[in-house]
Design a protein around this motif. Structure first.
Motif, PDB file in Angstrom:
ATOM      1  N   LYS A 194       0.834  -1.197   0.000  1.00  0.00           N
ATOM      2  CA  LYS A 194       0.000   0.000   0.000  1.00  0.00           C
ATOM      3  C   LYS A 194       0.874   1.254   0.000  1.00  0.00           C
ATOM      4  N   ALA A 195       0.551   2.174  -0.889  1.00  0.00           N
ATOM      5  CA  ALA A 195       1.241   3.456  -0.955  1.00  0.00           C
ATOM      6  C   ALA A 195       0.664   4.409   0.084  1.00  0.00           C
ATOM      7  N   PRO A 196       1.401   5.473   0.438  1.00  0.00           N
ATOM      8  CA  PRO A 196       0.820   6.488   1.325  1.00  0.00           C
ATOM      9  C   PRO A 196      -0.316   7.215   0.613  1.00  0.00           C
ATOM     10  N   ALA A 197      -1.156   7.861   1.390  1.00  0.00           N
ATOM     11  CA  ALA A 197      -2.319   8.534   0.822  1.00  0.00           C
ATOM     12  C   ALA A 197      -1.921   9.707  -0.076  1.00  0.00           C
ATOM     13  N   ALA A 198      -0.713  10.265   0.119  1.00  0.00           N
ATOM     14  CA  ALA A 198      -0.225  11.367  -0.709  1.00  0.00           C
ATOM     15  C   ALA A 198       1.277  11.210  -0.894  1.00  0.00           C
ATOM     16  N   GLU A 199       1.811  11.869  -1.897  1.00  0.00           N
ATOM     17  CA  GLU A 199       3.241  11.819  -2.198  1.00  0.00           C
ATOM     18  C   GLU A 199       4.068  12.213  -0.975  1.00  0.00           C
ATOM     19  N   SER A 200       5.128  11.434  -0.692  1.00  0.00           N
ATOM     20  CA  SER A 200       5.965  11.726   0.472  1.00  0.00           C
ATOM     21  C   SER A 200       7.096  12.693   0.139  1.00  0.00           C
ATOM     22  N   ILE A 201       7.714  12.558  -1.034  1.00  0.00           N
ATOM     23  CA  ILE A 201       8.791  13.478  -1.402  1.00  0.00           C
ATOM     24  C   ILE A 201       8.204  14.873  -1.513  1.00  0.00           C
ATOM     25  N   CYS A 202       8.834  15.853  -0.884  1.00  0.00           N
ATOM     26  CA  CYS A 202       8.202  17.161  -0.764  1.00  0.00           C
ATOM     27  C   CYS A 202       8.290  17.959  -2.062  1.00  0.00           C
ATOM     28  N   TYR A 203       7.414  18.937  -2.170  1.00  0.00           N
ATOM     29  CA  TYR A 203       7.333  19.766  -3.380  1.00  0.00           C
ATOM     30  C   TYR A 203       8.665  20.447  -3.678  1.00  0.00           C
ATOM     31  N   ALA A 204       9.375  20.889  -2.628  1.00  0.00           N
ATOM     32  CA  ALA A 204      10.611  21.642  -2.831  1.00  0.00           C
ATOM     33  C   ALA A 204      11.703  20.755  -3.416  1.00  0.00           C
ATOM     34  N   THR A 205      11.796  19.526  -2.933  1.00  0.00           N
ATOM     35  CA  THR A 205      12.763  18.577  -3.480  1.00  0.00           C
ATOM     36  C   THR A 205      12.483  18.337  -4.958  1.00  0.00           C
ATOM     37  N   THR A 206      11.228  18.064  -5.284  1.00  0.00           N
ATOM     38  CA  THR A 206      10.838  17.812  -6.675  1.00  0.00           C
ATOM     39  C   THR A 206      11.114  19.022  -7.557  1.00  0.00           C
ATOM     40  N   ASN A 207      10.729  20.200  -7.094  1.00  0.00           N
ATOM     41  CA  ASN A 207      10.907  21.410  -7.892  1.00  0.00           C
ATOM     42  C   ASN A 207      12.376  21.711  -8.168  1.00  0.00           C
ATOM     43  N   ARG A 208      13.225  21.559  -7.150  1.00  0.00           N
ATOM     44  CA  ARG A 208      14.643  21.848  -7.341  1.00  0.00           C
ATOM     45  C   ARG A 208      15.295  20.834  -8.284  1.00  0.00           C
ATOM     46  N   GLN A 209      14.879  19.590  -8.198  1.00  0.00           N
ATOM     47  CA  GLN A 209      15.417  18.585  -9.116  1.00  0.00           C
ATOM     48  C   GLN A 209      14.952  18.850 -10.548  1.00  0.00           C
ATOM     49  N   ASP A 210      13.695  19.259 -10.725  1.00  0.00           N
ATOM     50  CA  ASP A 210      13.189  19.562 -12.072  1.00  0.00           C
ATOM     51  C   ASP A 210      13.968  20.716 -12.703  1.00  0.00           C
ATOM     52  N   ALA A 211      14.257  21.748 -11.921  1.00  0.00           N
ATOM     53  CA  ALA A 211      14.992  22.896 -12.455  1.00  0.00           C
ATOM     54  C   ALA A 211      16.416  22.514 -12.837  1.00  0.00           C
ATOM     55  N   VAL A 212      17.041  21.666 -12.034  1.00  0.00           N
ATOM     56  CA  VAL A 212      18.400  21.204 -12.349  1.00  0.00           C
ATOM     57  C   VAL A 212      18.393  20.371 -13.629  1.00  0.00           C
ATOM     58  N   LYS A 213      17.394  19.525 -13.792  1.00  0.00           N
ATOM     59  CA  LYS A 213      17.286  18.732 -15.030  1.00  0.00           C
ATOM     60  C   LYS A 213      17.163  19.642 -16.253  1.00  0.00           C
ATOM     61  N   GLU A 214      16.458  20.748 -16.097  1.00  0.00           N
ATOM     62  CA  GLU A 214      16.285  21.698 -17.191  1.00  0.00           C
ATOM     63  C   GLU A 214      17.605  22.365 -17.572  1.00  0.00           C
ATOM     64  N   ALA A 215      18.412  22.690 -16.550  1.00  0.00           N
ATOM     65  CA  ALA A 215      19.634  23.469 -16.790  1.00  0.00           C
ATOM     66  C   ALA A 215      20.861  22.618 -17.080  1.00  0.00           C
ATOM     67  N   ALA A 216      20.830  21.342 -16.736  1.00  0.00           N
ATOM     68  CA  ALA A 216      22.040  20.516 -16.781  1.00  0.00           C
ATOM     69  C   ALA A 216      22.563  20.194 -18.180  1.00  0.00           C
ATOM     70  N   PRO A 217      21.717  19.861 -19.167  1.00  0.00           N
ATOM     71  CA  PRO A 217      22.265  19.424 -20.457  1.00  0.00           C
ATOM     72  C   PRO A 217      23.235  20.451 -21.060  1.00  0.00           C
TER      73      PRO A 217
END
Length: 331
Positions: A194-217
């Protein structure tokens, strides 16, 4: 003549709402109650922030027994990473006045874990052994009620406790991609988990990783501002290299940049972990401006508006503009 350098500056970066709240709690407690205010463990994983709070009168300790008997009436603050249930119980047994600065998103994971247990499930916690957040989450439940899973290999080797259903939660500061792989492995091994009722990884972690993925290539070098004991900062270095940066590097200040080793770079990626203040990002940009003809490009993938209120007992205290500048990382 200076060589041209493009700096891809990520957004969001730096302080998140949980870090902002935790620092604010210590500053407000110092203004309301005076020094010293004791803080159990680093309030957030950043030396600049810790030293700034020490200068204001905060005293950092690892365990509550370090508080002298004559200071038993002084406030003690629990860090943003969360603490086991045994810590507030110990504080109450010692008649200490404590303020809990646990990030609300970490508290949410605690509640998810307790809900799994209440429903009769053995809890699998995806996270890194020894991290304060993991220690705090495991400490919400009785010994033996939680099993730590660090890798996909751990997931594939795991044996189900006899007769028990399974539920999982995750540390809030993990690599989104790595965690997805571990979850897939767990779901393959245990289709009824069973998964948790909502995502555990926080919004800030996800957002910062998404921005790094955008800038890294195509980045020749990708700098992440953060502490070596900051989980979310270390994950950003890994994300940058996986997303196409030639090299990723974690630094706490501009003084740690290995100028003799960075070579002939033309594109630099730059971001900061969730506990790193913006003033250090500015410091690093200025250090590159001294050596290069810098052009700054923004890599913005989200706009954050989250705000977490401080403890009710502190809401009557007003902060000066200088206090707010320190709290938000700009001074």
């Amino acid at each position: 003549m200076k060589r041209p350098l493009t700096i891809r500056l990520c957004g969001p970066r730096g302080f998140c709402a949980g870090v902002d709240r935790a620092i604010q709690i210590v500053v407000l407690a110092l203004k309301k109650y005076g020094a010293p205010v004791y803080v159990r463990h680093e309030i957030v994983h950043n030396r600049y922030v810790v030293e700034g709070l020490q200068a204001r009168g905060a005293v950092f300790i690892e365990e509550l027994d370090e508080i002298p008997p004559e200071h038993r009436d002084c406030p003690v603050v629990f860090s943003a990473h969360g603490v086991p249930k045994s810590v507030p119980a110990d504080a109450e047994a010692r008649s200490l006045f404590y303020l809990d600065a646990t990030c609300p998103l970490v508290s949410k994971v605690h509640k998810q874990a307790m809900r799994h247990q209440r429903l009769g499930r053995h809890v699998l916690l995806i996270g890194h052994a020894g991290h304060p957040e993991v220690i705090g989450t495991m400490g919400q439940l009785p010994v033996g009620a939680v099993t730590l899973v660090e890798t996909e290999e751990d997931a594939m080797r795991l044996a189900r406790p006899e007769g028990e259903e399974l539920g999982f939660v995750t540390q809030t500061t993990l690599s989104v991609d790595d965690t997805a792989g571990i979850i897939r492995a767990l779901e393959k091994r245990f289709p009824d988990i069973k998964a948790p009722a909502a995502e555990s990884i926080c919004y800030a972690t996800t957002n910062r990783q998404d921005a790094v993925k955008e800038a890294a290539p195509g980045s020749d070098l990708f700098l992440i501002v953060g502490a070596p004991n900051s989980s979310n900062s270390k994950r950003l270095v890994e994300v940058a290299e996986r997303a196409g940066a030639h090299r990723g590097l974690l630094v706490q200040r501009s003084s740690e940049i290995p100028w003799d080793e960075i070579g002939d770079i033309s594109t630099l990626g730059l971001s900061a972990g969730a506990s790193a203040p913006e003033i250090i990002v500015d410091e690093i940009v200025d250090a590159f401006r001294e050596r290069f003809d810098v052009t700054v490009e923004l890599a913005i993938t989200a706009v954050e508006t989250e705000n977490f209120p401080v403890n009710r007992v502190l809401r009557d205290v007003e902060l000066t503009s200088a206090d707010m500048a320190f709290v938000n990382g700009s001074a």
